[in-house]
Enzyme design. Structure first.
Site, PDB file in Angstrom:
ATOM      1  N   ARG A  79       1.885  11.293   8.083  1.00  0.00           N
ATOM      2  CA  ARG A  79       1.141  11.270   6.822  1.00  0.00           C
ATOM      3  C   ARG A  79      -0.370  11.236   7.049  1.00  0.00           C
ATOM      4  O   ARG A  79      -1.124  11.785   6.246  1.00  0.00           O
ATOM      5  CB  ARG A  79       1.587  10.078   5.975  1.00  0.00           C
ATOM      6  CG  ARG A  79       2.958  10.285   5.339  1.00  0.00           C
ATOM      7  CD  ARG A  79       3.385   9.108   4.505  1.00  0.00           C
ATOM      8  NE  ARG A  79       4.583   9.421   3.732  1.00  0.00           N
ATOM      9  CZ  ARG A  79       5.236   8.545   2.986  1.00  0.00           C
ATOM     10  NH1 ARG A  79       4.804   7.296   2.901  1.00  0.00           N
ATOM     11  NH2 ARG A  79       6.307   8.902   2.311  1.00  0.00           N
ATOM     12  N   LYS A 134      23.227   7.006  -3.140  1.00  0.00           N
ATOM     13  CA  LYS A 134      23.498   6.636  -4.524  1.00  0.00           C
ATOM     14  C   LYS A 134      23.377   7.793  -5.503  1.00  0.00           C
ATOM     15  O   LYS A 134      22.378   8.494  -5.527  1.00  0.00           O
ATOM     16  CB  LYS A 134      22.532   5.520  -4.956  1.00  0.00           C
ATOM     17  CG  LYS A 134      22.705   4.217  -4.189  1.00  0.00           C
ATOM     18  CD  LYS A 134      21.740   3.164  -4.705  1.00  0.00           C
ATOM     19  CE  LYS A 134      21.917   1.840  -3.975  1.00  0.00           C
ATOM     20  NZ  LYS A 134      20.975   0.808  -4.491  1.00  0.00           N
ATOM     21  N   GLY A 194      11.178  11.331   2.817  1.00  0.00           N
ATOM     22  CA  GLY A 194      12.082  10.239   3.155  1.00  0.00           C
ATOM     23  C   GLY A 194      13.045  10.589   4.271  1.00  0.00           C
ATOM     24  O   GLY A 194      12.670  11.151   5.298  1.00  0.00           O
ATOM     25  N   GLY A 225      10.028   9.871  -3.071  1.00  0.00           N
ATOM     26  CA  GLY A 225      10.138   9.572  -4.496  1.00  0.00           C
ATOM     27  C   GLY A 225       9.416  10.576  -5.364  1.00  0.00           C
ATOM     28  O   GLY A 225       9.903  10.969  -6.425  1.00  0.00           O
TER      29      GLY A 225
END
Length: 394
Positions: free
Chosen positions: A37, A201, A351, A374
């Protein structure tokens, strides 16, 4: 979302307040273990410095909840940035306190300072206007190059540029690139358009699945969330990770998706969560009691790979299994290879997906690897980003 970039602004002898995403992993000693990053922010940083700007960098790290915590200091990122730039980088031990004020006042053309973690200040998460006003008051130009937090409304993302409404407010090259790939992919993809969604999930991906079913030709489901879909079809899931309270929702998505929604046909399972467990491959929905699904099976990997061969646009978010635990990395590896070998514009969500494609050695064979997990999910959901929309249009 055509926004002015840092290249459209002359920063010479001006203070540029740039929000970056230096939320990088560190080990217990504070050593950075993945500086990607920081490296991705270098083009925007160097653009300002090489043109004689005075640069102030803002970032968060972790979740310190509004007060200083030594383990979340940004000091190591300033050290690493100095190594990457090959020049000194100042570090302020606060954000709006006396050290930050002194360090900023000492900046000369081509100098840069990293301020301490913005989340050490309670006003960051609440969008406090007084806190934002102090930050805004130091700068002549605002630049947002923190894609990983573009879906958030923290003070440094929204209140600060709002307080600078009479000054230039632009995006950095990283944010411009992320928006170009992700937004263009959603609004005008080349078909066949295939999305691959994994992870644990269903609840994390409900809106993404729903949105993509409306624009994709195929949505491939892997990871642990496949077992919630299996349970919704009356399958046996053993000890697999499932969200029993999301079974009805999974049924709805199966009904909505029809043939577009493609579930695994087999699963690689183990009798415990370990590389040296007993292993077997069984049809999805036939996982024995005491066993848990840990990866898609070989038939599924082959089926998914075949679909990907003809794809022209691919979006991937979420691994197919426990890719950190061989041999349950085989499904994720097969999908990564199929994407790399396809003739497609391929976008890898941040991620775990980004970590997997890097770890498996395919990062240089895809079109774009996102820096924001996200944020990329939010964009795939079709969300609008206030942090970007309020910046200056071209």
């Amino acid at each position: 979302m055509a926004k002015k970039t840092i290249a459209d602004i002359d920063p010479r002898n001006k203070v540029v307040l740039m929000r970056v995403d230096f939320n990088v992993p560190q080990d217990d000693s504070g050593k950075i273990t993945d500086d990607r990053r920081i490296e991705m922010a270098l083009p925007s940083i160097e653009s300002v410095l090489n043109r004689g700007g005075r640069l102030v960098l803002l970032s968060h790290l972790g979740r310190p909840k509004g007060k200083p915590q030594p383990e979340y200091t940004l000091a190591p990122t300033a050290v690493r940035l100095a190594e990457l730039l090959g020049k000194p980088v100042a570090f302020a031990t606060d954000t709006i306190g006396p050290d930050a004020e002194q360090k900023i006042s000492q900046l000369r053309a081509g100098d840069v300072v990293v301020l301490e973690n913005v989340r050490f200040n309670a006003g960051e998460s609440t969008g406090d206007l007084e806190y934002a006003g102090k930050l805004a008051g130091w700068a002549d130009i605002f630049c947002n190059d923190a894609f990983g937090t573009c879906h958030r409304t923290d003070a440094s993302m929204v209140a600060v540029p709002e307080a600078m409404k009479d000054k230039p407010r632009v995006v950095g090259f990283l944010v411009a690139k992320e928006i170009q790939y992700l937004n263009d992919t959603i609004t005008s993809p080349k078909h066949p358009f295939v999305a691959i969604l994994g992870g644990a999930k269903v609840s994390d991906k409900i809106n993404v699945i729903s949105n993509l079913l409306g624009i994709c030709d195929h949505v491939l489901i892997g990871g642990a969330m496949a077992y919630t879909f299996s349970l919704a079809q009356g399958g046996k899931v053993g000890n697999s990770l499932v969200e029993r309270d999301k079974v009805d929702l999974a049924k709805e998505l199966i009904g909505k998706g029809g043939s577009k929604l493609v579930l695994p046909v087999d699963t690689h399972c183990g009798d415990r969560f370990s590389s040296d467990c007993k292993k077997q491959v069984v049809p999805l929905g036939q996982i024995p009691d005491g066993w848990e699904g840990l990866d898609i099976g070989p038939q599924t990997a082959s089926k998914f790979s075949e679909i990907l061969q003809s794809a022209k646009t691919v979006v991937w978010n979420g691994p197919m299994g426990v890719f950190e635990l061989p041999p349950f990395d085989e499904g994720t590896r097969a999908i990564a290879r199929a994407i790399a070998e396809s003739d497609s514009v391929s976008i890898i969500g941040g991620g775990d997906s980004a970590a997997a494609i890097e770890q498996l050695g395919f990062a240089d064979k895809v079109t774009h690897v996102s820096t924001g997990g996200g944020a990329s999910l939010a964009m795939l959901e079709g969300q609008k980003f206030q942090a970007v929309e309020l910046l200056d249009d071209l």
